[in-house]
Design a protein around this motif. Structure first.
Motif, mmCIF file in Angstrom:
data_model
loop_
_atom_site.group_PDB
_atom_site.id
_atom_site.type_symbol
_atom_site.label_atom_id
_atom_site.label_comp_id
_atom_site.label_asym_id
_atom_site.label_seq_id
_atom_site.Cartn_x
_atom_site.Cartn_y
_atom_site.Cartn_z
ATOM 1 N N PHE A 69 45.203 47.894 57.486
ATOM 2 C CA PHE A 69 45.197 47.079 58.788
ATOM 3 C C PHE A 69 43.612 47.234 59.281
ATOM 4 O O PHE A 69 43.253 46.115 59.898
ATOM 5 C CB PHE A 69 46.317 47.609 59.425
ATOM 6 C CG PHE A 69 47.630 46.733 59.359
ATOM 7 C CD1 PHE A 69 47.895 45.596 59.494
ATOM 8 C CD2 PHE A 69 48.450 47.426 58.634
ATOM 9 C CE1 PHE A 69 48.934 45.079 59.288
ATOM 10 C CE2 PHE A 69 49.554 46.905 58.309
ATOM 11 C CZ PHE A 69 50.139 45.696 58.659
ATOM 12 N N GLY A 70 43.198 48.327 59.496
ATOM 13 C CA GLY A 70 41.951 48.323 60.351
ATOM 14 C C GLY A 70 40.627 47.726 59.454
ATOM 15 O O GLY A 70 40.099 47.066 60.174
ATOM 16 N N ALA A 71 40.626 47.650 58.289
ATOM 17 C CA ALA A 71 39.788 46.857 57.650
ATOM 18 C C ALA A 71 39.923 45.493 57.516
ATOM 19 O O ALA A 71 38.931 44.835 57.696
ATOM 20 C CB ALA A 71 39.754 47.504 56.032
ATOM 21 N N LEU A 72 41.104 45.031 57.265
ATOM 22 C CA LEU A 72 41.295 43.634 57.642
ATOM 23 C C LEU A 72 41.034 42.951 59.018
ATOM 24 O O LEU A 72 40.589 41.856 59.112
ATOM 25 C CB LEU A 72 42.839 43.410 57.464
ATOM 26 C CG LEU A 72 43.438 43.647 55.928
ATOM 27 C CD1 LEU A 72 45.070 43.432 55.805
ATOM 28 C CD2 LEU A 72 42.974 42.428 54.960
ATOM 29 N N GLY B 237 50.192 38.075 52.042
ATOM 30 C CA GLY B 237 49.194 39.231 52.247
ATOM 31 C C GLY B 237 50.331 40.241 52.543
ATOM 32 O O GLY B 237 49.998 41.706 52.276
ATOM 33 N N ILE B 238 51.305 39.998 53.463
ATOM 34 C CA ILE B 238 52.165 41.154 53.855
ATOM 35 C C ILE B 238 52.687 41.545 52.247
ATOM 36 O O ILE B 238 53.043 42.746 52.121
ATOM 37 C CB ILE B 238 53.466 40.489 54.355
ATOM 38 C CG1 ILE B 238 52.856 40.118 56.048
ATOM 39 C CG2 ILE B 238 54.740 41.494 54.722
ATOM 40 C CD1 ILE B 238 54.042 39.447 56.920
ATOM 41 N N ALA B 239 53.181 40.599 51.321
ATOM 42 C CA ALA B 239 53.697 40.845 50.011
ATOM 43 C C ALA B 239 52.663 42.142 49.341
ATOM 44 O O ALA B 239 53.251 42.837 48.730
ATOM 45 C CB ALA B 239 53.970 39.670 49.057
ATOM 46 N N ILE C 112 40.133 44.505 38.680
ATOM 47 C CA ILE C 112 39.805 43.283 38.038
ATOM 48 C C ILE C 112 40.597 42.315 38.192
ATOM 49 O O ILE C 112 40.111 40.981 38.279
ATOM 50 C CB ILE C 112 39.502 43.693 36.279
ATOM 51 C CG1 ILE C 112 38.569 44.776 36.284
ATOM 52 C CG2 ILE C 112 39.131 42.528 35.400
ATOM 53 C CD1 ILE C 112 38.407 45.282 34.861
ATOM 54 N N ALA C 113 41.893 42.480 37.896
ATOM 55 C CA ALA C 113 42.791 41.472 37.935
ATOM 56 C C ALA C 113 42.933 40.630 39.467
ATOM 57 O O ALA C 113 42.947 39.474 39.811
ATOM 58 C CB ALA C 113 44.498 41.725 37.619
ATOM 59 N N VAL C 114 42.826 41.738 40.390
ATOM 60 C CA VAL C 114 42.815 41.020 41.898
ATOM 61 C C VAL C 114 41.646 40.338 42.312
ATOM 62 O O VAL C 114 41.618 39.369 43.176
ATOM 63 C CB VAL C 114 43.153 42.414 42.857
ATOM 64 C CG1 VAL C 114 42.918 42.104 44.296
ATOM 65 C CG2 VAL C 114 44.124 43.104 42.747
ATOM 66 N N SER C 115 40.334 40.740 41.545
ATOM 67 C CA SER C 115 38.996 40.104 42.079
ATOM 68 C C SER C 115 39.240 38.578 41.566
ATOM 69 O O SER C 115 38.771 37.647 42.331
ATOM 70 C CB SER C 115 38.013 40.851 41.171
ATOM 71 O OG SER C 115 38.161 40.741 39.822
ATOM 72 N N PHE D 136 46.265 37.622 49.836
ATOM 73 C CA PHE D 136 46.910 38.478 48.949
ATOM 74 C C PHE D 136 45.914 39.327 48.095
ATOM 75 O O PHE D 136 46.196 40.461 48.156
ATOM 76 C CB PHE D 136 47.908 37.805 47.860
ATOM 77 C CG PHE D 136 48.477 38.725 46.935
ATOM 78 C CD1 PHE D 136 49.745 39.269 47.137
ATOM 79 C CD2 PHE D 136 48.140 38.631 45.499
ATOM 80 C CE1 PHE D 136 50.541 40.173 46.176
ATOM 81 C CE2 PHE D 136 48.667 39.500 44.425
ATOM 82 C CZ PHE D 136 49.727 40.205 44.926
ATOM 83 N N ALA D 137 45.135 38.762 47.544
ATOM 84 C CA ALA D 137 43.863 39.580 46.909
ATOM 85 C C ALA D 137 42.995 40.538 47.622
ATOM 86 O O ALA D 137 42.956 41.667 47.074
ATOM 87 C CB ALA D 137 43.115 38.597 46.191
ATOM 88 N N ILE D 138 42.759 40.068 48.920
ATOM 89 C CA ILE D 138 41.836 40.980 49.646
ATOM 90 C C ILE D 138 42.936 42.311 50.059
ATOM 91 O O ILE D 138 42.396 43.375 50.052
ATOM 92 C CB ILE D 138 41.333 40.187 50.920
ATOM 93 C CG1 ILE D 138 40.257 39.231 50.451
ATOM 94 C CG2 ILE D 138 40.904 41.127 51.936
ATOM 95 C CD1 ILE D 138 40.074 38.232 51.638
#
Length: 852
Positions: A397-400, A411-413, A467-470, A483-485
């Motif tokens: 949460f801090g980074a976001l 994003g919550i998911a 890799i998949a998330v990027s 969601f990815a971030i």
């Protein structure tokens, strides 16, 4: 000791920075008012799916822009040719070589003039950089002129940058609260408007170019002419040459005329425009001056006298709101390029607030169950892992917040999935520590060795998931990027909290208690869970390998059959068209159907949806002559459909509206397939680099089988396949490969210890030794996902429900299919006389040392 203390200080500072960044999101309002504004206001922004609002994707009509520019250069060039006495025949346009728009084709009477034409083309299109904008292809006496690729790219880039500013000014003039206008892709502009539940007026505002020009009616001295119509259908023959550009307008307003009482638009010109306007009206008394707005003649007065002062009035069949809108567009400037609305998504405020409540409730429920399960398994060490998990979530949460990210429902998911996956590292570490404790190692040694052995596996498993998330971030739309971030930050944070923070806390506890890890005091049912997991070990997973592999292949073939028929239930993301979720209190299903049919919307499908008087409408893409017209047609079609329903029920609430044009839906399909292919290729390359080829092949083949079964699950259940579903598939790839890497890493470790042991025994030992980790990780991930799958609602159904299925399938395939495939591939290597593992650098060095 000093080194450890310094490292501990660094860890504490990182945690404090994350907590301080996250704090404004949860501080009560009275406390926020006492803090500096720059700090208290730095909170997570909510996406439109959570707070309600509208999202419009505008596409620049590059062809229209390029054609206009090419026509301008062509007109100048033809004037130069006439002045130079170069004779030519103008042919019909042909497709230019750069494939952007039509090019001008000339046939010269004298082929020797081609060099002169080329020089003149450079002269009329020379840019400040010293390069000509026109390409001239010469074939004997035939010349083809087109815009250069470099100039086209610069032209489009500049037009988009100016368009963003014009769009932003127009939205700000309307008084919207914090609209967001950003470039998207090569030729797109994304507009997000929080709180706007009906964007119809905004769509009209942004869909109008507002390019205003002044043209004289033709006379005997006029050059090239053109025909333009007004709203009544009257045709005016006007000079093609622009007498005055609308860009000289500095102010405009919609008012009621003092003479006629009719709505008019008054305007004021800048000093240059005022002088030019005065001069041109003085020199053309008795002529008709037409004011053309977006290719339509608005008014065409007869000039009876010179008009000084730079002020004028535009009359027309305006209503007062229309006059205000025209004035607004003239004040903010014309769009340099036409913009087509190719995607629209609207979420009502009630639906957004429900999504927040559901997301928070399912997230908290999942988190509590995961934390409780960890404590139930490992006692105080589980409590330390749970504390680290809480810190991990706070750091995410801090980074976001620090990066200014926007929190969406996907994003919550992502946060909930991250929570389940983050526990994996802690389970790996605890299982390794248990193994070392069983060997009789003292507590401190067991912790250090356990962390060392788990570290490489944690890095490998998390990197493959990244890799998949990027790819989700590269190819996804706004919510999917969120969601990815979220998952990416969660994975990075979980590695830090598990490997660094948890280790520091464990060592501190052991040193304070001066005990051994094996002597911890678990909860009463904790030892039962661990003993239960230990009794499962000793299973011969390869004994039924033929049955397991045959069953897996059979399910995959059935899934492919389901994919063929009945097929996937595609959402508008892939099919294009319109989807409207609405609540009509005064209309029954039959009444709503009659209203829609009587209004001429025969193709609209109606579905009862959730509670009473809640409906889901679907309409296919509207056919038209061109792709851009299809997009525009879909938008007006939707507005007309909504108006028909509003007329029948004034209390209707449009909870959600999605309109996707053909270009967007086609692009989503292509990018989704590309993302899945690149994800597989990227993981294969990484696994080939970290493991032997047959290890990587076994893992990727198993993931492919998992993927096909999950797609079959979509087809069987009829869950809508949309962009959220693609996110689920990519998350499945990351999760599944994560699971496989842990087992493969243990097999490799055992092979290094005893390479002569039968391969089947080695694989069984590895699967059994990681069985507790595999089962516990799957349970924690399911605990995190189940509340979202059961209570998350339709918004996350395409993600949560398939992910629950994918976790079950992925876990079983790790135990039975990956081991079977690796065994078959490994036996093939043995028959070829190859070792299961390549020699390490130390082994090569040792073997070379024995050579005399």
């Amino acid at each position: 000791m000093t080194r450890f203390s310094f490292r501990g200080v660094v860890y504490v500072l990182i945690v404090l920075l994350g907590l301080i960044s996250a704090a404004p999101n949860i501080l009560p309002q009275p406390l926020q008012q006492q803090l500096p504004h720059w700090y208290a206001s730095h909170t997570l922004s909510l996406g439109l799916d959570l707070q309600g609002g509208s999202h419009l994707l505008l596409e620049a009509d590059a062809d229209a822009l390029i054609k206009k520019q090419l026509d301008g250069f062509s007109s100048d060039l033809l004037s130069e040719l006439r002045a130079q006495g170069i004779r030519y025949t103008k042919q019909s346009n042909s497709k230019a070589s750069n494939d952007h728009t039509s090019g001008l084709v000339l046939t010269l009477r004298d082929a020797n003039d081609s060099r002169k034409v080329k020089d003149l083309a450079f002269k009329v299109s020379a840019q400040p950089s010293g390069v000509g904008a026109l390409n001239v292809d010469i074939d004997d006496d035939i010349l083809r002129l087109s815009l250069s690729e470099q100039y086209v790219q610069k032209l489009l880039k500049d037009a988009l940058a100016r368009s963003v500013e014009v769009v932003r000014k127009r939205l700000n003039e309307t008084g919207l609260t914090e609209p967001s206008v950003t470039l998207q892709g090569r030729d797109g502009i994304l507009v997000q408007m929080p709180g706007v539940s009906d964007p119809s007026q905004v769509k009209k505002l942004l869909g109008t170019t507002a390019q205003m020009t002044f043209h004289w009616q033709v006379n005997s001295h006029s050059g090239q002419s053109m025909a333009k119509q007004d709203e009544q259908g009257n045709v005016y023959k006007l000079e093609q040459r622009v007498a005055l550009e609308g860009e000289h307008i500095t102010d405009a307003s919609g008012v009621l005329s003092s003479e006629t009482g009719q709505p008019v638009v008054t305007f004021k010109l800048d000093s240059t425009g005022a002088k030019q306007f005065a001069a041109m009206t003085r020199e053309n008394i008795g002529r008709v001056l037409a004011i053309v707005l977006d290719d339509k003649v608005v008014t065409a007065p007869l000039i009876n006298t010179a008009i000084p002062g730079g002020r004028g009035e535009i009359t027309g069949n305006f209503t007062l709101p229309e006059a205000h809108n025209v004035a607004l567009m003239l004040r903010t400037g014309a769009l340099p390029v036409p913009l087509d609305i190719i995607e629209e998504r609207t979420v009502g405020p009630d639906l957004g607030s429900d999504a927040i409540q559901t997301g928070i409730e399912s997230g908290v429920a999942g988190a509590l169950m995961v934390l409780a399960f960890m404590v139930a398994i490992y006692g105080r060490w589980g409590a330390i892992a749970s504390f680290a998990l809480c810190i991990n979530m706070a750091l995410v949460f801090g980074a976001l917040t620090l990066f200014g990210a926007t929190l969406t429902l996907p994003g919550i998911a992502g946060l909930i999935l991250t929570m389940g996956m983050a526990v994996d590292a802690n389970i790996l570490i605890n299982e390794r520590i248990r193994e070392e404790s069983r060997k009789g190692r003292p507590a401190l040694s067991a912790i250090k060795v356990g962390f060392e052995k788990a570290f490489a596996t944690i890095v490998d498993s998390n990197f493959t998931t990244l890799i998949a998330v990027s790819l989700l971030f590269m190819f996804g739309s706004g919510p999917i990027k969120g969601f990815a971030i979220t998952i990416a930050l969660g994975l990075i944070s979980s590695v830090f909290t598990a490997v660094a923070l948890t280790k520091m806390l464990m060592l501190c506890v052991v040193k304070l208690r001066k005990g051994r890890v094996a002597e911890r005091e678990p909860l009463p049912f904790n030892s039962h869970l661990i003993r239960l997991s230990d009794t499962l070990k000793g299973i011969n997973f390869l004994s039924r390998r033929k049955i397991a592999l045959s069953l897996s292949v059979l399910l995959t073939l059935l899934s492919i059959g389901l994919f063929a028929k009945p097929g996937l239930h595609y959402g508008v993301d892939f099919t294009g068209g319109t989807m409207i979720e609405l609540t009509a209190p005064a209309l029954s299903t039959d009444e709503l159907r009659n209203v829609i049919r009587s209004s001429g919307f025969e193709q609209v499908a109606i579905q009862e949806y959730g509670s009473a008087n809640h409906y889901l409408l679907r309409a296919p893409l509207q056919s038209s002559d061109s792709e851009n017209n299809q997009s525009s047609g879909a938008m007006s079609y939707t507005d007309t459909l909504k108006a028909s329903i509003q007329q029948a029920d004034g209390d209707v609430v449009f909870d959600k509206v999605d309109v996707v044009g053909p270009k967007v839906s086609g692009g989503f399909a292509e990018l989704s397939i590309l993302a899945l292919l690149i994800a597989g290729a990227g993981m294969l390359m990484y696994l080939w680099a970290r493991f032997e080829a047959h290890f990587a092949t076994a893992a990727l083949l198993t993931v492919l089988l998992d993927l096909t079964k999950t797609i079959g699950f979509f087809a069987l259940t009829g869950i809508e396949f949309n962009l959220t579903a693609v996110a689920a598939l990519l998350a499945l790839i990351g999760y599944s490969i994560n699971d496989k890497v842990v087992v493969l890493d243990r097999i490799r470790e055992l092979l290094r210890i005893d390479a002569n042991k039968p391969l089947a025994d080695t694989i069984n030992d590895a699967v059994n030794s990681t069985l507790s980790r595999t089962v516990f990780t799957s349970i924690t991930t399911l605990l995190a996902l189940l509340p979202m799958a059961l209570f998350g609602g339709d918004a996350v159904e395409s993600f949560a429900v398939p992910m629950v299925f994918a976790v079950v399938i992925g876990t079983s395939s790790t135990l039975f299919i990956t081991s079977t495939l690796l065994y078959l591939l490994g036996k093939r290597r043995e028959r070829l006389g190859k070792a299961q593992l390549k020699p390490t650098a130390e082994e090569v060095k040792a073997s070379l040392a024995h050579i005399p």
